[in-house]
Design a protein around this motif. Structure first.
Motif, PDB file in Angstrom:
ATOM      1  N   ALA A  96       6.283 -20.327  25.002  1.00 20.19           N
ATOM      2  CA  ALA A  96       7.378 -21.382  25.086  1.00 20.19           C
ATOM      3  C   ALA A  96       7.050 -22.066  26.363  1.00 20.19           C
ATOM      4  O   ALA A  96       7.244 -23.412  26.334  1.00 20.19           O
ATOM      5  CB  ALA A  96       8.687 -20.859  25.055  1.00 20.19           C
ATOM      6  N   ARG A  99       4.015 -24.211  25.929  1.00 17.61           N
ATOM      7  CA  ARG A  99       4.546 -25.823  25.009  1.00 17.61           C
ATOM      8  C   ARG A  99       5.200 -26.589  25.955  1.00 17.61           C
ATOM      9  O   ARG A  99       5.033 -27.870  25.887  1.00 17.61           O
ATOM     10  CB  ARG A  99       5.100 -25.202  23.878  1.00 17.61           C
ATOM     11  CG  ARG A  99       4.449 -24.419  22.659  1.00 17.61           C
ATOM     12  CD  ARG A  99       5.340 -24.388  21.446  1.00 17.61           C
ATOM     13  NE  ARG A  99       6.326 -23.314  21.561  1.00 17.61           N
ATOM     14  CZ  ARG A  99       6.248 -22.104  21.323  1.00 17.61           C
ATOM     15  NH1 ARG A  99       5.076 -21.647  20.883  1.00 17.61           N
ATOM     16  NH2 ARG A  99       6.980 -21.083  21.393  1.00 17.61           N
ATOM     17  N   ALA A 103       4.119 -30.337  26.596  1.00 18.60           N
ATOM     18  CA  ALA A 103       5.105 -31.442  26.641  1.00 18.60           C
ATOM     19  C   ALA A 103       5.246 -32.382  27.791  1.00 18.60           C
ATOM     20  O   ALA A 103       5.453 -33.510  27.616  1.00 18.60           O
ATOM     21  CB  ALA A 103       6.556 -30.860  26.254  1.00 18.60           C
ATOM     22  N   ASP A 169       7.878 -34.595  25.667  1.00 19.68           N
ATOM     23  CA  ASP A 169       8.057 -34.137  24.204  1.00 19.68           C
ATOM     24  C   ASP A 169       9.238 -33.432  24.151  1.00 19.68           C
ATOM     25  O   ASP A 169       9.113 -32.249  24.791  1.00 19.68           O
ATOM     26  CB  ASP A 169       6.977 -33.572  23.692  1.00 19.68           C
ATOM     27  CG  ASP A 169       6.996 -33.353  21.946  1.00 19.68           C
ATOM     28  OD1 ASP A 169       8.135 -33.022  21.642  1.00 19.68           O
ATOM     29  OD2 ASP A 169       5.916 -33.336  21.702  1.00 19.68           O
ATOM     30  N   SER A 171      10.063 -31.094  22.141  1.00 20.58           N
ATOM     31  CA  SER A 171       9.985 -29.850  21.676  1.00 20.58           C
ATOM     32  C   SER A 171       9.718 -28.899  22.997  1.00 20.58           C
ATOM     33  O   SER A 171       9.659 -27.559  22.877  1.00 20.58           O
ATOM     34  CB  SER A 171       8.666 -29.734  20.800  1.00 20.58           C
ATOM     35  OG  SER A 171       7.267 -30.142  21.577  1.00 20.58           O
ATOM     36  N   TYR A 173      11.373 -28.311  25.290  1.00 16.76           N
ATOM     37  CA  TYR A 173      12.650 -27.698  25.965  1.00 16.76           C
ATOM     38  C   TYR A 173      13.198 -26.291  25.339  1.00 16.76           C
ATOM     39  O   TYR A 173      14.055 -25.783  25.695  1.00 16.76           O
ATOM     40  CB  TYR A 173      13.809 -28.746  25.972  1.00 16.76           C
ATOM     41  CG  TYR A 173      13.686 -30.053  26.407  1.00 16.76           C
ATOM     42  CD1 TYR A 173      13.339 -29.793  27.998  1.00 16.76           C
ATOM     43  CD2 TYR A 173      13.448 -31.364  25.941  1.00 16.76           C
ATOM     44  CE1 TYR A 173      12.842 -31.232  28.733  1.00 16.76           C
ATOM     45  CE2 TYR A 173      13.410 -32.364  26.574  1.00 16.76           C
ATOM     46  CZ  TYR A 173      13.019 -32.391  27.966  1.00 16.76           C
ATOM     47  OH  TYR A 173      12.894 -33.486  28.617  1.00 16.76           O
ATOM     48  N   GLU A 174      12.520 -25.759  24.437  1.00 18.24           N
ATOM     49  CA  GLU A 174      12.535 -24.598  23.651  1.00 18.24           C
ATOM     50  C   GLU A 174      12.876 -23.431  24.593  1.00 18.24           C
ATOM     51  O   GLU A 174      13.949 -22.819  24.398  1.00 18.24           O
ATOM     52  CB  GLU A 174      11.464 -24.282  22.677  1.00 18.24           C
ATOM     53  CG  GLU A 174      11.620 -22.842  22.008  1.00 18.24           C
ATOM     54  CD  GLU A 174      10.513 -22.390  21.211  1.00 18.24           C
ATOM     55  OE1 GLU A 174      10.494 -21.154  20.976  1.00 18.24           O
ATOM     56  OE2 GLU A 174       9.659 -23.224  21.343  1.00 18.24           O
TER      57      GLU A 174
END
Length: 251
Positions: A96, A99, A103, A169, A171, A173-174
């Motif tokens: 995560a 990612r 982002a 992006d 996404s 912030y997951e």
């Protein structure tokens, strides 16, 4: 042996929570990020350096498990490794965070290489892992209690970053969303261990110093980032504009 009266369980918890005044949410670097004043380079620098902390958390937790003879504690604590490393067939917090790096415009391979990790950050994180290896399992476990204050910092990012940094992006912030629940669960377990174990005045004061040590780690990491990305004074800035510092070789 001191004859000072131990804090009650409620008083001890209050003293632990009072340490939140020194949590790194109050560091100017963090304040700038959630107030929308951070540059792209500062956000990227934070993500890249914090990644070194993320990949070392499972090593810290593995050290606690290795030193802990209590089977029931190990059964619960091992979930922290799975949260970060991921279970078989499932991603964890490290993926995560990669990612999140994408982002904000960082290459995952560059994050994995750790070439952007500042020496001050590396030294601070390494000190934390080494403490967990040498300390008793109870002391190492209790050092994780900065999690008392973590939900607030994750929520502040979720509340402010999308508004201030539309170039990130969503996404990415997951990780923060997932850690909101995990941190609250971990706090309950870590706090119970701490309140049950430290029952003398001397031990309680030592635990407060251990928690301050962990707060020092987090604050020092941001000090290093401030020097590099806010004051434009990375290591060796007076002699080169290259990243001359070591890249994590075994010393």
């Amino acid at each position: 042996m001191s004859d000072k009266t131990p804090l009650t369980r409620a008083e001890f918890e209050q003293a632990l929570r009072a340490k939140g005044a020194y949590y790194h949410i109050h560091h100017p670097y963090h304040v700038a990020m959630y107030e929308g004043r951070a540059t792209r380079e500062q956000i990227q620098g934070w993500v890249a350096n914090r990644f070194y902390y993320q990949v070392n958390i499972p090593l810290k937790d593995a050290a606690i498990l290795a030193n802990c003879p209590d089977r029931e504690i190990r059964r619960e604590w091992i979930q922290r490794l799975l949260d970060h490393d991921g279970a078989p067939g499932q991603d964890g917090g490290i993926e995560a965070w990669l990612r999140l790096g994408q982002a904000v415009g960082l290459d995952p391979d560059q994050l994995r290489s750790q070439e952007l990790v500042l020496p001050g950050v590396r030294f601070a994180v390494d000190a934390y892992v080494n403490f967990a290896r040498r300390a008793s399992w109870q002391e190492a476990a209790s050092s994780s209690l900065t999690e008392l204050f973590a939900p607030q910092i994750h929520q502040s990012r979720l509340d402010t970053w999308p508004r201030h940094y539309p170039w990130i992006d969503p996404s990415g912030y997951e990780y923060f969303r997932t850690r909101l629940g995990q941190a609250r669960r971990d706090v309950e377990h870590g706090l119970e261990i701490t309140l049950a174990h430290y029952t003398t005045y001397e031990d309680q004061q030592r635990m407060l110093e251990i928690l301050q040590f962990k707060l020092d780690i987090l604050w020092t990491m941001l000090d290093a980032m401030s020097m590099a990305y806010e004051l434009n004074r990375p290591p060796y800035h007076t002699v080169t504009n290259q990243r001359a510092w070591h890249k994590g070789i075994a010393l």
